[in-house]
Design a protein around this motif. Structure first.
Motif, PDB file in Angstrom:
ATOM      1  N   PRO A  95      -6.479  12.374  -5.357  1.00 38.39           N
ATOM      2  CA  PRO A  95      -6.650  10.981  -5.806  1.00 38.39           C
ATOM      3  C   PRO A  95      -6.156   9.958  -4.776  1.00 38.39           C
ATOM      4  CG  PRO A  95      -5.801  12.318  -7.597  1.00 38.39           C
ATOM      5  CD  PRO A  95      -5.759  13.166  -6.355  1.00 38.39           C
ATOM      6  N   LEU A  96      -5.072  10.266  -4.065  1.00 38.39           N
ATOM      7  CA  LEU A  96      -4.589   9.370  -3.008  1.00 38.39           C
ATOM      8  C   LEU A  96      -5.599   9.279  -1.869  1.00 38.39           C
ATOM      9  CD1 LEU A  96      -0.843  10.470  -2.811  1.00 38.39           C
ATOM     10  CD2 LEU A  96      -1.774   8.397  -3.874  1.00 38.39           C
ATOM     11  N   VAL A 148      -1.776  10.248   4.086  1.00 31.50           N
ATOM     12  CA  VAL A 148      -1.591  10.689   2.697  1.00 31.50           C
ATOM     13  C   VAL A 148      -1.620  12.208   2.569  1.00 31.50           C
ATOM     14  CG1 VAL A 148      -2.457   8.543   1.694  1.00 31.50           C
ATOM     15  CG2 VAL A 148      -4.026  10.466   2.001  1.00 31.50           C
ATOM     16  N   ARG A 192      -3.015  15.628  -4.197  1.00 33.37           N
ATOM     17  CA  ARG A 192      -3.086  14.424  -3.369  1.00 33.37           C
ATOM     18  C   ARG A 192      -4.523  13.910  -3.204  1.00 33.37           C
ATOM     19  NH1 ARG A 192       1.699  12.973  -1.677  1.00 33.37           N
ATOM     20  NH2 ARG A 192       0.968  11.662   0.009  1.00 33.37           N
ATOM     21  N   ARG A 209      -8.870   9.742  -2.115  1.00 31.84           N
ATOM     22  CA  ARG A 209     -10.020   8.958  -2.591  1.00 31.84           C
ATOM     23  C   ARG A 209      -9.739   7.457  -2.558  1.00 31.84           C
ATOM     24  NH1 ARG A 209     -11.245  13.368  -6.896  1.00 31.84           N
ATOM     25  NH2 ARG A 209     -13.065  14.332  -5.930  1.00 31.84           N
ATOM     26  N   ALA A 210      -8.461   7.077  -2.681  1.00 27.07           N
ATOM     27  CA  ALA A 210      -8.081   5.665  -2.710  1.00 27.07           C
ATOM     28  C   ALA A 210      -7.944   5.047  -1.316  1.00 27.07           C
ATOM     29  CB  ALA A 210      -6.766   5.500  -3.462  1.00 27.07           C
ATOM     30  N   VAL A 211      -8.014   5.868  -0.260  1.00 28.26           N
ATOM     31  CA  VAL A 211      -7.899   5.330   1.095  1.00 28.26           C
ATOM     32  C   VAL A 211      -9.089   4.424   1.386  1.00 28.26           C
ATOM     33  CG1 VAL A 211      -7.989   5.962   3.554  1.00 28.26           C
ATOM     34  CG2 VAL A 211      -6.506   7.232   2.003  1.00 28.26           C
ATOM     35  N   GLU A 212      -8.805   3.228   1.862  1.00 28.25           N
ATOM     36  CA  GLU A 212      -9.877   2.286   2.193  1.00 28.25           C
ATOM     37  C   GLU A 212     -10.727   2.862   3.325  1.00 28.25           C
ATOM     38  OE1 GLU A 212     -10.329  -2.422   3.219  1.00 28.25           O
ATOM     39  OE2 GLU A 212      -8.526  -1.705   2.212  1.00 28.25           O
ATOM     40  N   THR A 220      -9.662   4.876   9.294  1.00 29.27           N
ATOM     41  CA  THR A 220      -9.715   5.570   8.011  1.00 29.27           C
ATOM     42  C   THR A 220      -9.125   6.968   8.133  1.00 29.27           C
ATOM     43  OG1 THR A 220     -11.675   4.310   7.359  1.00 29.27           O
ATOM     44  CG2 THR A 220     -11.258   6.358   6.158  1.00 29.27           C
ATOM     45  N   GLU A 242     -15.457   6.959   1.419  1.00 37.07           N
ATOM     46  CA  GLU A 242     -16.521   6.688   0.455  1.00 37.07           C
ATOM     47  C   GLU A 242     -16.662   7.796  -0.586  1.00 37.07           C
ATOM     48  OE1 GLU A 242     -19.787   5.951   3.118  1.00 37.07           O
ATOM     49  OE2 GLU A 242     -19.038   3.955   3.612  1.00 37.07           O
TER      50      GLU A 242
END
Length: 79
Positions: free
Chosen positions: A52-53, A28, A50, A55-58, A21, A61
């Protein structure tokens, strides 16, 4: 195009996938300034646009902006 200002952030990360992670978060744009893999938290800086990018990382949390809390000086005890 102007670059978005960098902001300090605190991340909550899945401890079971911490290393992968964090690599994805760095990809990003996160610059890591501190890691606590056992409890699944990390600190760093990233361009504000950046987030939002990030937050979208798998495995990420939660992302919160870091805040500084200033307390007033202590009050001397009465004499």
């Amino acid at each position: 195009m102007t670059e978005s200002p960098r902001v300090d952030v605190i991340l909550s990360v899945d401890p079971g996938r911490f290393a992968e992670t964090m690599r994805a978060a760095q990809a990003v744009g996160l610059t890591v300034t501190g890691e606590q893999p056992l409890i699944g938290t990390a600190a760093g800086t990233i361009a504000e646009d950046r987030i939002p990018l990030l937050r979208a990382v798998e495995g990420v949390e939660a992302v919160e902006r870091s805040r500084t809390i200033r307390l007033p000086p202590p009050v001397p005890p009465p004499e």
